[in-house]
Design an enzyme around this catalytic site. Structure first.
Site, mmCIF file in Angstrom:
data_model
loop_
_atom_site.group_PDB
_atom_site.id
_atom_site.type_symbol
_atom_site.label_atom_id
_atom_site.label_comp_id
_atom_site.label_asym_id
_atom_site.label_seq_id
_atom_site.Cartn_x
_atom_site.Cartn_y
_atom_site.Cartn_z
ATOM 1 N N PHE A 207 62.585 -0.871 -0.598
ATOM 2 C CA PHE A 207 63.520 -0.677 0.433
ATOM 3 C C PHE A 207 65.130 -0.632 0.087
ATOM 4 O O PHE A 207 65.223 -1.202 -0.355
ATOM 5 C CB PHE A 207 62.924 -1.359 2.193
ATOM 6 C CG PHE A 207 61.389 -1.856 2.325
ATOM 7 C CD1 PHE A 207 61.391 -0.410 3.323
ATOM 8 C CD2 PHE A 207 60.598 -1.934 1.833
ATOM 9 C CE1 PHE A 207 59.916 -0.590 3.745
ATOM 10 C CE2 PHE A 207 59.605 -1.889 1.937
ATOM 11 C CZ PHE A 207 59.225 -1.956 3.267
ATOM 12 N N ASP A 208 65.886 0.009 0.773
ATOM 13 C CA ASP A 208 67.191 -0.547 1.495
ATOM 14 C C ASP A 208 67.263 -1.335 2.065
ATOM 15 O O ASP A 208 66.418 -1.751 3.278
ATOM 16 C CB ASP A 208 67.763 1.439 1.504
ATOM 17 C CG ASP A 208 69.433 0.579 1.828
ATOM 18 O OD1 ASP A 208 70.194 -0.245 0.740
ATOM 19 O OD2 ASP A 208 69.651 1.428 2.087
ATOM 20 N N GLY A 209 68.096 -2.457 2.181
ATOM 21 C CA GLY A 209 68.835 -3.287 3.130
ATOM 22 C C GLY A 209 69.200 -2.744 4.446
ATOM 23 O O GLY A 209 68.673 -2.700 5.511
ATOM 24 N N PHE A 324 62.644 4.090 0.646
ATOM 25 C CA PHE A 324 63.594 4.216 1.625
ATOM 26 C C PHE A 324 65.488 3.810 1.928
ATOM 27 O O PHE A 324 65.423 2.862 1.579
ATOM 28 C CB PHE A 324 62.971 3.541 2.897
ATOM 29 C CG PHE A 324 61.116 3.713 3.502
ATOM 30 C CD1 PHE A 324 60.719 4.775 3.982
ATOM 31 C CD2 PHE A 324 60.144 2.863 2.693
ATOM 32 C CE1 PHE A 324 59.248 4.910 4.075
ATOM 33 C CE2 PHE A 324 58.759 3.264 3.038
ATOM 34 C CZ PHE A 324 58.468 4.196 3.623
ATOM 35 N N ASP A 326 68.697 5.082 3.999
ATOM 36 C CA ASP A 326 69.082 5.457 5.335
ATOM 37 C C ASP A 326 70.324 6.670 4.667
ATOM 38 O O ASP A 326 71.032 6.768 5.829
ATOM 39 C CB ASP A 326 70.256 4.947 6.189
ATOM 40 C CG ASP A 326 71.300 3.771 5.399
ATOM 41 O OD1 ASP A 326 72.217 3.797 5.681
ATOM 42 O OD2 ASP A 326 70.886 3.133 4.492
#
EC number: 3.1.3.5
Length: 365
Positions: A207-209, A324, A326
Site C-alpha cells: 500500500f501507498d500511504g 495500491f 493514488d
C-alpha cells in the site's frame, strides 16, 4: 407353499423402520463429508472478507473488447457464445485471487467452522449469456468463485454494498471512481509490462500511504505550500493521527485474518504479508504515518520510506500480488518493473476534471 399360491406378505418388524434411519443418516453424513472435501461451503457475506472482481480484471478479454468496440453488442455476444468452451487467459487480478484462495485453504485447516475467510464475487456488467464462458473459465482454473453478479449493461456498483464488499477491483476506471464515491474501497487494476513470478503460498499486498491508507491531508499541503511547509506540518502534528483513506478498511480486514494465524503461533509462517511503500521520508515525516497506524490498532509487516525515490525497483524485490497507489506515475513505474499495480482515484492528486461518464456497455467490465 403350493406352486402358484400367493406369497404371504409380512409386515416389517418393529425395529426395521428405526434401523433404516441410522443407515440413511450415515449415508447422508458420508455424502456431506465427501461434498465438503470436494468443494468448501461459501461463507455468509456478512462474515467474510469480500473481494469483488470484474471479469476484465480476472481474465484477459482484449479481443472480446475489440469486437464489442468495433462491431457492437450483438457480434460481441455471438462471439462469446461461439467460444464459450475456450477458457479466457488469466488477467491482472488472477494471481491475487489465487493467493486469496491459498490463504483460505490454510484458514480452513486451522478453523474448520469459521466463515472469517476471503469470499470472491465476480462482478460484471456483461450479458448473462457470457456467463457460461466465465463459469467454464473459472472451472478450468479450479477457482472457487460461487457468487456472480451479471447486470446486462447496467452498472454493478449499486450491488457492492449488498455484497458487503471490502474491496472492488476493475479494469474500468469510471466504475472504480463510482465505487470510491460510494465509500467503497476500490482500485483500477493494470497488467504489468512483463511477467514476474510471485509467491504461491503467501499473499503479499503493498500500500501507498497518503490518499490510500490515509487521507490526502498531507498531499494537499504539499500541493498548496511545497515540501518545506509539509515537513513542518508533519512534525507539528506528529502525534495527531491522519484521517483514514479509502483502503484503511481493507488493511484492517487483512490484519484481522493475520491475527488468526498469530493466535496459533504462526506469526513467522503467516501466509499474509503487508507492506507500506511510501514516498515519505522516514526522518522528517515517517513517524506520523506509523503513529497513525498504531492509533488504529493496525500495522504493516514492513514499512518502506523512499524519500521520493522510485517505487518500482523496490516493488520488484517485494513481488507483491498487488500494489495500491493514488498516483498514476507510481502505478506506471510499478508496471514497468513487473508489478501488478492498482490505481486508487482518491484525493488531490486526481484530475479534478473527470471525463464525462461513458455510456454503460456490455463489454466494459
Amino acid at each position: 407353499m403350493e406352486p402358484g399360491q400367493p406369497r404371504e406378505t409380512r409386515e416389517p418388524g418393529p425395529g426395521a423402520e428405526t434401523a433404516a434411519v441410522p443407515r440413511w443418516e450415515e449415508a447422508k453424513t458420508f455424502y456431506d463429508n465427501l461434498s465438503s472435501k470436494k468443494k468448501p461451503k461459501s461463507p455468509k457475506p456478512q462474515n467474510a472478507v469480500t473481494i469483488a472482481v470484474s471479469s476484465r480484471a480476472l481474465f484477459r478479454m482484449d479481443e472480446e473488447q475489440r469486437i464489442y468496440t468495433e462491431q457492437g453488442v450483438e457480434e460481441y455476444v455471438r462471439y462469446q457464445l461461439e467460444h464459450e468452451n475456450e477458457p479466457f487467459s488469466p488477467g491482472p487480478a488472477f494471481p491475487f485471487v489465487k493467493a486469496l484462495e491459498a490463504v483460505n485453504k490454510r484458514l480452513r485447516e486451522l478453523y474448520p467452522d469459521s466463515e472469517d475467510i476471503f469470499d470472491i464475487v465476480l462482478m460484471t456488467n456483461n450479458h448473462a449469456q457470457v456467463g457460461v464462458r466465465l463459469i467454464n473459465s473459472i472451472n478450468h482454473y479450479d477457482l472457487f468463485i460461487e457468487r456472480f453478479c451479471m447486470t446486462g449493461g447496467n452498472s454493478p456498483i449499486c450491488y457492492l454494498k449488498a455484497y458487503h464488499t471490502n474491496l472492488y477491483l476493475s479494469a474500468d476506471a469510471d466504475k472504480v471512481r463510482e465505487a470510491i464515491d460510494e465509500g467503497i474501497a476500490a482500485a483500477t487494476i493494470f497488467s504489468p509490462s512483463r511477467d514476474v513470478v510471485v509467491s504461491q503460498s503467501q499473499l503479499r499486498v503493498a500500500f501507498d500511504g497518503d490518499a490510500v491508507l490515509f487521507s490526502d491531508e498531507s498531499e494537499r499541503i504539499v500541493k498548496a505550500h511545497g515540501l518545506d511547509r509539509f515537513f513542518e506540518h508533519e512534525k507539528a502534528h506528529e502525534n495527531k493521527p491522519l484521517a483514514q483513506g479509502p483502503l484503511k478498511g481493507f488493511l484492517e480486514a487483512l490484519g484481522r485474518l493475520q491475527k488468526k494465524f498469530y493466535s496459533k503461533g504462526l506469526r513467522l509462517e503467516c501466509p499474509i504479508r503487508t507492506y507500506l511503500v511510501t514516498a515519505r521520508s522516514a526522518a522528517s515525516s515517517g513517524a506520523r504515518a506509523l503513529k497513525t497506524l498504531r492509533s488504529w490498532g493496525l500495522e504493516t509487516d514492513e514499512a518502506l520510506f523512499l524519500a521520493g525515490a522510485p517505487k518500482g525497483p523496490l516493488l520488484e524485490k517485494i513481488r507483491p500480488h498487488i500494489f495500491f497507489d493514488d498516483q498514476m506515475f507510481h502505478v506506471a513505474g510499478a508496471q514497468e518493473m513487473g508489478t501488478v499495480a492498482a490505481h486508487v482515484p482518491y484525493g488531490v492528486a486526481q484530475n479534478p476534471r473527470r471525463a464525462a461518464a461513458s455510456k454503460q456497455s456490455l463489454g466494459a467490465q
